[in-house]
Design a protein around this motif. Structure first.
Motif, short mmCIF file in Angstrom:
data_model
loop_
_atom_site.label_atom_id
_atom_site.label_comp_id
_atom_site.label_asym_id
_atom_site.label_seq_id
_atom_site.Cartn_x
_atom_site.Cartn_y
_atom_site.Cartn_z
N THR A 172 -13.40 -18.50 -0.78
CA THR A 172 -12.70 -18.09 -2.00
C THR A 172 -11.27 -17.67 -1.70
N GLY A 173 -11.09 -16.84 -0.67
CA GLY A 173 -9.75 -16.41 -0.29
C GLY A 173 -8.87 -17.57 0.14
N LEU A 174 -9.44 -18.49 0.93
CA LEU A 174 -8.69 -19.65 1.38
C LEU A 174 -8.29 -20.53 0.20
N THR A 175 -9.21 -20.74 -0.73
CA THR A 175 -8.93 -21.58 -1.90
C THR A 175 -7.85 -20.95 -2.77
N PHE A 176 -7.95 -19.64 -3.00
CA PHE A 176 -6.96 -18.98 -3.86
C PHE A 176 -5.56 -19.09 -3.25
N VAL A 177 -5.44 -18.81 -1.96
CA VAL A 177 -4.14 -18.91 -1.31
C VAL A 177 -3.68 -20.36 -1.29
N GLY A 178 -4.65 -21.31 -1.26
CA GLY A 178 -4.32 -22.73 -1.25
C GLY A 178 -3.62 -23.21 -2.51
N TYR A 179 -3.68 -22.44 -3.59
CA TYR A 179 -2.94 -22.80 -4.79
C TYR A 179 -1.47 -22.38 -4.69
N PHE A 180 -1.11 -21.61 -3.67
CA PHE A 180 0.26 -21.18 -3.46
C PHE A 180 0.85 -21.73 -2.17
N THR A 181 0.01 -22.12 -1.24
CA THR A 181 0.42 -22.76 0.00
C THR A 181 -0.44 -24.01 0.16
N PRO A 182 0.13 -25.17 0.45
CA PRO A 182 -0.66 -26.40 0.54
C PRO A 182 -1.95 -26.20 1.33
N ILE A 183 -3.08 -26.56 0.71
CA ILE A 183 -4.39 -26.21 1.23
C ILE A 183 -4.72 -26.91 2.54
N ARG A 184 -4.33 -28.16 2.70
CA ARG A 184 -4.70 -28.90 3.90
C ARG A 184 -4.03 -28.34 5.16
N PRO A 185 -2.70 -28.17 5.17
CA PRO A 185 -2.09 -27.53 6.35
C PRO A 185 -2.60 -26.11 6.57
N LEU A 186 -2.88 -25.39 5.46
CA LEU A 186 -3.39 -24.02 5.58
C LEU A 186 -4.75 -24.00 6.27
N THR A 187 -5.63 -24.92 5.87
CA THR A 187 -6.96 -24.98 6.47
C THR A 187 -6.89 -25.37 7.94
N GLU A 188 -6.06 -26.35 8.25
CA GLU A 188 -5.90 -26.76 9.65
C GLU A 188 -5.36 -25.62 10.50
N ALA A 189 -4.40 -24.89 9.95
CA ALA A 189 -3.84 -23.76 10.70
C ALA A 189 -4.87 -22.66 10.90
N LEU A 190 -5.71 -22.43 9.89
CA LEU A 190 -6.74 -21.40 10.02
C LEU A 190 -7.79 -21.80 11.06
N LEU A 191 -8.22 -23.07 11.03
CA LEU A 191 -9.25 -23.52 11.98
C LEU A 191 -8.72 -23.57 13.41
N SER A 192 -7.43 -23.78 13.56
CA SER A 192 -6.84 -23.84 14.91
C SER A 192 -6.28 -22.50 15.35
N TRP A 193 -6.48 -21.46 14.54
CA TRP A 193 -5.99 -20.11 14.83
C TRP A 193 -4.47 -20.08 15.00
N GLN A 194 -3.76 -20.92 14.23
CA GLN A 194 -2.31 -20.93 14.28
C GLN A 194 -1.71 -20.56 12.92
N ILE A 195 -2.47 -19.92 12.09
CA ILE A 195 -2.03 -19.55 10.75
C ILE A 195 -0.98 -18.44 10.82
#
Length: 471
Positions: A172-195
């Motif tokens: 839910t938190g990732l999705t909500f922030v994804g409406y303000f920051t592009p979701i795909r790069p955000l998810t990749e950064a989170l999974l790679s611990w480079q967010i």
């Protein structure tokens, strides 16, 4: 004192099972019971659609960008093929007003159906309660587990529940922030611990808010934190459809065998099974009358109707009804307050649609130079301006700058510009006064920007021209 407040004696009925009157278990937590019914189906279907829209829309693309994105860095809001800018935020205000009057109208008509069926707090609470059922079992099992000492079974079930809660919260938190920051790069950064730090903070913030509100606070949010619960009563009238218990039909309550008629036993239709309380997410007894804690979810209606079916009694002991109808009258659906809210709502919707249709696809802001005026090399009085032009379309556009109804004035500087989709540019220009003598020391002048290929795309902005009266 001569004036006295009249007191009316009201007969009350003692419950057949006083020991059942607690809506909560001994741990002071509300453990709801599973049930089925029409209103539960409607609620699950509606919540499912909303969850699908919330978690799914953020992953849709429109061309080479995210379909729905509030780009804070660029100060623009993309909704599929449309792009909105800060200058369009008046439309957001109109949308909020529409939502407010829509809420007022539906509240006057049918009480807190928003809370029971579409409120995010209620929807996520039901979802988290489902996680409890999957991991800890039905109501009685959860109560026993809560009272049991810690062992491997309790540790495993509690860990599984909180794991599900945390997974849903992080998504839910990732999705909500994804409406303000592009979701795909955000998810990749989170999974790679480079967010980034800011993105990580907001993901964790909204994850924690979801986990806390839906997992722990639950009904406390509805009863103590939500302002809607406080002011809803002033919007109700005697014709508002609220979830109500028909005391005239249900009392006197008491258990009986299925083949025993209520009248023969001197009882009403309520068998005091307490199922309506066990399914209530806020733990209230609807038989006590309308209460602030009731969120209008209709769980008690489904539970009571199932018991009425088993007993062979008519449904509707607990139902959506009005005070007028409970007193033997007729519900008046069309009444001044509801008509007024509905009329304003329709007018606002019409105004918003018209504003969207007429919304200029080019924006023009004019800023006058802080200097008053100056005399140019030709001996003419001129003022300096900065024109900010925004291309709101999705294609490159060529624009023409000009003055409107500007007898006695001449635009000097760049008058042709070409902008890429969404591009913003500042154009410095000057306006010279060609008239022999100004009519006043400060006059209104109008700048116009027009699309070269589509003249229908244009907009006008005003500013002031300052000149000395005595030369």
């Amino acid at each position: 004192m001569s004036d006295r407040i009249p007191v009316q004696l009201v007969e009350t009925f003692a419950p057949a099972h006083p020991q059942k009157m607690k809506a909560k278990s001994t741990d002071s937590l509300i453990h709801t019971r599973s049930f089925t019914g029409l209103f539960r189906t409607l609620r699950v279907s509606g919540a499912g659609f909303l969850f699908l829209a919330f978690f799914g829309t953020v992953w849709l693309n429109w061309g080479d960008r995210q379909a729905v994105l509030w780009d804070l860095a660029e100060s623009k809001f993309h909704i599929f093929g449309a792009t909105f800018w800060p200058q369009d935020f008046i439309l957001l205000s109109a949308l909020l007003i529409i939502c407010a009057f829509g809420l007022f109208a539906i509240t006057v008509f049918a009480g807190r159906v928003w809370c029971g069926y579409t409120c995010p707090q209620s929807s996520f609470t039901w979802l988290f309660m489902w996680c409890e059922k999957v991991t800890e079992g039905e109501r009685n099992q959860r109560i026993k587990l809560q009272a049991a000492p810690w062992n491997l079974n309790k540790l495993f079930r509690r860990s599984a529940k909180h794991t599900l809660w945390l997974v849903i919260s992080v998504l839910t938190g990732l999705t909500f922030v994804g409406y303000f920051t592009p979701i795909r790069p955000l998810t990749e950064a989170l999974l790679s611990w480079q967010i980034g730090g800011a993105s990580l903070f907001w993901v964790l913030f909204f994850s924690g808010a979801t986990y806390l509100n839906a997992g722990w606070l639950r009904e406390a949010v509805c009863m103590h934190m939500c302002p809607y619960a406080r002011f809803q009563s002033v919007m109700f009238d005697r014709d508002t459809l609220t979830i109500s218990y028909d005391a005239a039909r249900g009392e006197r309550r008491g258990p009986r065998k299925r083949d025993v008629k209520a009248a023969d036993a001197g009882l009403g239709d309520c068998i005091d099974c307490y199922l309506c309380v066990q399914v209530c997410p806020t733990g209230i007894d609807i038989r006590d009358g309308l209460q602030m804690e009731c969120i209008g979810c209709a769980a008690c209606i489904d539970a009571c109707d199932s018991i009425m079916d088993k007993m062979g009694y008519p449904r509707g002991l607990v139902s959506y009804t009005s005070e007028h109808q409970l007193q033997g009258g007729k519900t008046h659906l069309l009444r001044p307050r509801l008509i007024g809210y509905s009329a304003v709502l329709l007018v606002m919707i019409g105004a918003l649609v018209a504003a969207l249709v007429e919304r200029p696809m080019v924006s023009l802001d004019v800023t006058k130079d802080r200097g008053m005026f100056r005399e140019n090399s030709d001996g003419l009085i001129e003022n300096i301006y900065s024109l900010k032009v925004i291309n709101k379309t999705q294609q490159r556009q060529d624009y023409r700058l000009e003055l409107v109804d500007a007898d006695g004035f001449q635009l000097q500087g760049k008058t042709r510009i070409s902008l890429a989709p969404g591009e913003i540019t500042d154009v410095p220009v000057s306006v010279a006064m060609t008239a022999d003598k100004p009519s006043s020391s400060s006059q209104t002048i109008s700048f116009k920007v027009t699309d070269e290929d589509q003249p229908a795309i244009h907009t006008v902005a005003n500013s002031r021209f300052v000149a000395p009266l005595n030369r």
